[in-house]
Structure formats: C-alpha cells, structure tokens
Motif scaffolding. Sequence first.
Motif, mmCIF file in Angstrom:
data_model
loop_
_atom_site.group_PDB
_atom_site.id
_atom_site.type_symbol
_atom_site.label_atom_id
_atom_site.label_comp_id
_atom_site.label_asym_id
_atom_site.label_seq_id
_atom_site.Cartn_x
_atom_site.Cartn_y
_atom_site.Cartn_z
ATOM 1 N N UNK A 235 0.800 -1.237 0.000
ATOM 2 C CA UNK A 235 0.000 0.000 0.000
ATOM 3 C C UNK A 235 0.830 1.283 0.000
ATOM 4 N N UNK A 236 1.839 1.425 0.859
ATOM 5 C CA UNK A 236 2.629 2.676 0.851
ATOM 6 C C UNK A 236 3.392 2.907 -0.455
ATOM 7 N N UNK A 237 3.649 1.828 -1.197
ATOM 8 C CA UNK A 237 4.398 1.967 -2.444
ATOM 9 C C UNK A 237 3.552 2.549 -3.571
ATOM 10 N N UNK A 238 2.237 2.369 -3.495
ATOM 11 C CA UNK A 238 1.367 2.774 -4.602
ATOM 12 C C UNK A 238 0.308 3.801 -4.215
ATOM 13 N N UNK A 239 0.264 4.186 -2.959
ATOM 14 C CA UNK A 239 -0.717 5.175 -2.531
ATOM 15 C C UNK A 239 -0.046 6.202 -1.633
ATOM 16 N N UNK A 240 -0.706 7.313 -1.455
ATOM 17 C CA UNK A 240 -0.218 8.361 -0.546
ATOM 18 C C UNK A 240 -1.216 8.522 0.596
ATOM 19 N N UNK A 241 -0.764 9.097 1.676
ATOM 20 C CA UNK A 241 -1.633 9.295 2.835
ATOM 21 C C UNK A 241 -2.763 10.253 2.452
ATOM 22 N N UNK A 242 -4.019 9.900 2.753
ATOM 23 C CA UNK A 242 -5.140 10.794 2.410
ATOM 24 C C UNK A 242 -4.980 12.166 3.040
ATOM 25 N N UNK A 243 -5.336 13.187 2.292
ATOM 26 C CA UNK A 243 -5.205 14.557 2.794
ATOM 27 C C UNK A 243 -6.244 14.881 3.854
ATOM 28 N N UNK A 244 -7.361 14.147 3.856
ATOM 29 C CA UNK A 244 -8.406 14.366 4.852
ATOM 30 C C UNK A 244 -9.010 13.023 5.244
ATOM 31 N N UNK A 245 -9.651 13.016 6.404
ATOM 32 C CA UNK A 245 -10.255 11.791 6.914
ATOM 33 C C UNK A 245 -11.709 11.720 6.466
ATOM 34 N N UNK A 246 -11.994 10.784 5.562
ATOM 35 C CA UNK A 246 -13.365 10.580 5.089
ATOM 36 C C UNK A 246 -14.058 9.610 6.039
ATOM 37 N N UNK A 247 -14.932 10.135 6.894
ATOM 38 C CA UNK A 247 -15.524 9.333 7.961
ATOM 39 C C UNK A 247 -16.432 8.240 7.418
ATOM 40 N N UNK A 248 -17.321 8.599 6.489
ATOM 41 C CA UNK A 248 -18.259 7.614 5.939
ATOM 42 C C UNK A 248 -17.552 6.419 5.308
ATOM 43 N N UNK A 249 -16.636 6.653 4.368
ATOM 44 C CA UNK A 249 -15.891 5.540 3.774
ATOM 45 C C UNK A 249 -15.086 4.744 4.800
ATOM 46 N N UNK A 250 -14.546 5.438 5.825
ATOM 47 C CA UNK A 250 -13.779 4.729 6.851
ATOM 48 C C UNK A 250 -14.687 3.789 7.643
ATOM 49 N N UNK A 251 -15.888 4.237 7.964
ATOM 50 C CA UNK A 251 -16.837 3.381 8.664
ATOM 51 C C UNK A 251 -17.236 2.186 7.801
ATOM 52 N N UNK A 252 -17.354 2.425 6.488
ATOM 53 C CA UNK A 252 -17.686 1.331 5.575
ATOM 54 C C UNK A 252 -16.580 0.284 5.559
ATOM 55 N N UNK A 253 -15.331 0.742 5.564
ATOM 56 C CA UNK A 253 -14.186 -0.180 5.576
ATOM 57 C C UNK A 253 -14.147 -0.961 6.885
ATOM 58 N N UNK A 254 -14.435 -0.258 7.991
ATOM 59 C CA UNK A 254 -14.445 -0.929 9.288
ATOM 60 C C UNK A 254 -15.517 -2.017 9.334
ATOM 61 N N UNK A 255 -16.693 -1.703 8.803
ATOM 62 C CA UNK A 255 -17.776 -2.693 8.766
ATOM 63 C C UNK A 255 -17.418 -3.845 7.847
#
Length: 329
Positions: A235-255
């Motif tokens: 993941x760190x090789x092909x993506x960058x740290x998100x500039x902001x925290x998207x709460x909805x998508x993060x909750x979806x990933x957690x679920x």
Amino acid sequence: MSSSVTATTTAHATTTTAPDRTGSAPASDTPDAPDRPRLDWRVRFAALSLIWGFSFLLIKVGTQGYAPFQVTLGRLAFGTAVLAVAMAVRREGLPRGARTWGHLAVAGFLLNALPFSLFAFAELTIPSTLAGICNATSPLWGMALSLVALREDRPTRVRVAGLGLGFLGVLTVLGAWQGFDGLDARGTTLALLASLSYPVGWIYVRRTLAGSSHSHLSLTGGQLLLATVQLAVVTPLFTSVPSSLAVGPLLAIAALGTLGTGLAVLVQYGIVAEVGPTTGQMVTYFVPVIAAAAGILLLGETLTWSTPVGAAVVLAGAALTQVKPKRAG
C-alpha cells in the motif's frame, strides 16, 4: 465477499463449492467442535447472507474516500483484529512451522490480498451490483479448474452442462449480443479475475494444508495476518496518505473488515460445523440478490433486464456444477 462458503472451511470439502468471501483456510479433516450456538442456524444463515451481500456496497463506499489498496488493507486489518480477539477468547495460538506459514502466505495472497484488491479496483468503474454478480462466477471457475487440477473431481454431463450454462449467463450479464456495448471492460475483467483467484486458492490450499493438525480458527487467523502484512508492504508503495479523513468511507471499511471478513469467518464456520457444507454453501445463491438490491436501493444503481436474467442463469449453472456424481451401488 467478496464473497464458496464452505470450500475452505474443512479440508475434505470440495473446492468447487461456492466462493468463500472471507477466504478462510481449511482445518483438519474433522473440524473442531465449536460451542453450541445460542441462535438458530437459520438466523445466522440469513445474517451471513446479508453481511456478504452488503460487502460489495461497502467496498464501493470505501473507494469513494480511499484508494483501493487502502480499502483492502483496512478490511484485512479489521478482520484480523476480530479473529485475534476470538483466538484470545478461545485460548488458541497461531500455527507453527515454516512450511505451514509458507503455505498460508500463498493462501493469504490468493484468497484475500489479491481478490479483495481486485474487487476494490473493479468497483472504481463498475457498479457494486455487477461486482456481486461477477463474484457468483467463482463456482464456475472452480469447476473448470478442478476438472484439470483435481483427479477426484470427475466431469459428469450434468456438471459440464452447468458449467456451460453458467458461462452463458455471464455472457448474458455482459450483453454479448450487443457487442458488450456500454460495458467497462477493465473493471469487469478485474472483478472476474478476482472471482477466479478464489478457486485457484482453494485448490492450492486443498493440496497443501488439507489434514493440518491446526484448528480452522488458527489457520485462518494466520492467513489473514499474512495477507494484512502483504498489503501493509504494498500500500505505501502505490498510494499516498489521504489529505483528509473521510468518515463515511472509513466506517464502511471498518464494517467490511469486522463483519464481512472477521465475524463472517466465525459465523460461517459455526454453520458448516452444525449443518454441513452442502447446506452452508447455499448462502452463495442469496448474495448476488442482496448485493443487487443494496446497490439499487441505497446507491441508486440501475440494472438492465439482462443483468438479473443473466445472474439467474449463472446461479442455475453454478448449482448444477455442485451436483455430485452418484456412487455405484
């Protein structure tokens, strides 16, 4: 999901069963008996169908805020955490032996890291409904591969007919008679490759880990842990740290991780141990229906007539591929 309910739950289960969206590894030939569940297996069966059916919607929502590799990494991390808690409660440790860990690393790649990532990339450009239907082709791929790779899986007229019928359904879903007009070829191909990865993984697991003395929970915990490590490196090789925290998508990933990958493993195993793999695998036929309903009702996705018709044909073909030859009396 992602989706093969029982092929990797017990070592003696056939690899042509429906795809296991958790991608769990098999335990020994005789599964260790779980504690007697409080809920009737039918209730847990319905819950498992809903969890896996909604997984494709959760992937779609997750990719709206995070890169596909990040979605997969989060999914695996949350799922591994759930299994770690379950292992601690049951006082079970991780498997031992370099050879076992080597096989689990390959299983984790084929059954978790690769297909989960491919589905996440696919849903950047295709609806979650189509991804769910593509996932339903895993039994067809499994049937085709097992005829070549597994001598014990004898081809019969019924199973070959199911294979042909299933792929006819795939062509119907994709609108082959229209020259695949309007189809996102890249996204659809990625989803079909993800579905193909599952049976490749099942066959590998069946050849290498069948008969292991380790418990199902121990093997699956180790497998998910290694898959998480693989994504943590990539993941760190092909993506960058998100500039902001998207709460909805993060909750979806957690679920997606806690329910669709972690809890689903435990529920799936309990169902199979109680009622057997034949009944347990029937959950596969409900998942595409739930995935389509969730996509349409909650995400506003649309379907043409060929999609549900083709999906029904795919599921009918998949069911025929599960018909086992009669033993000579």
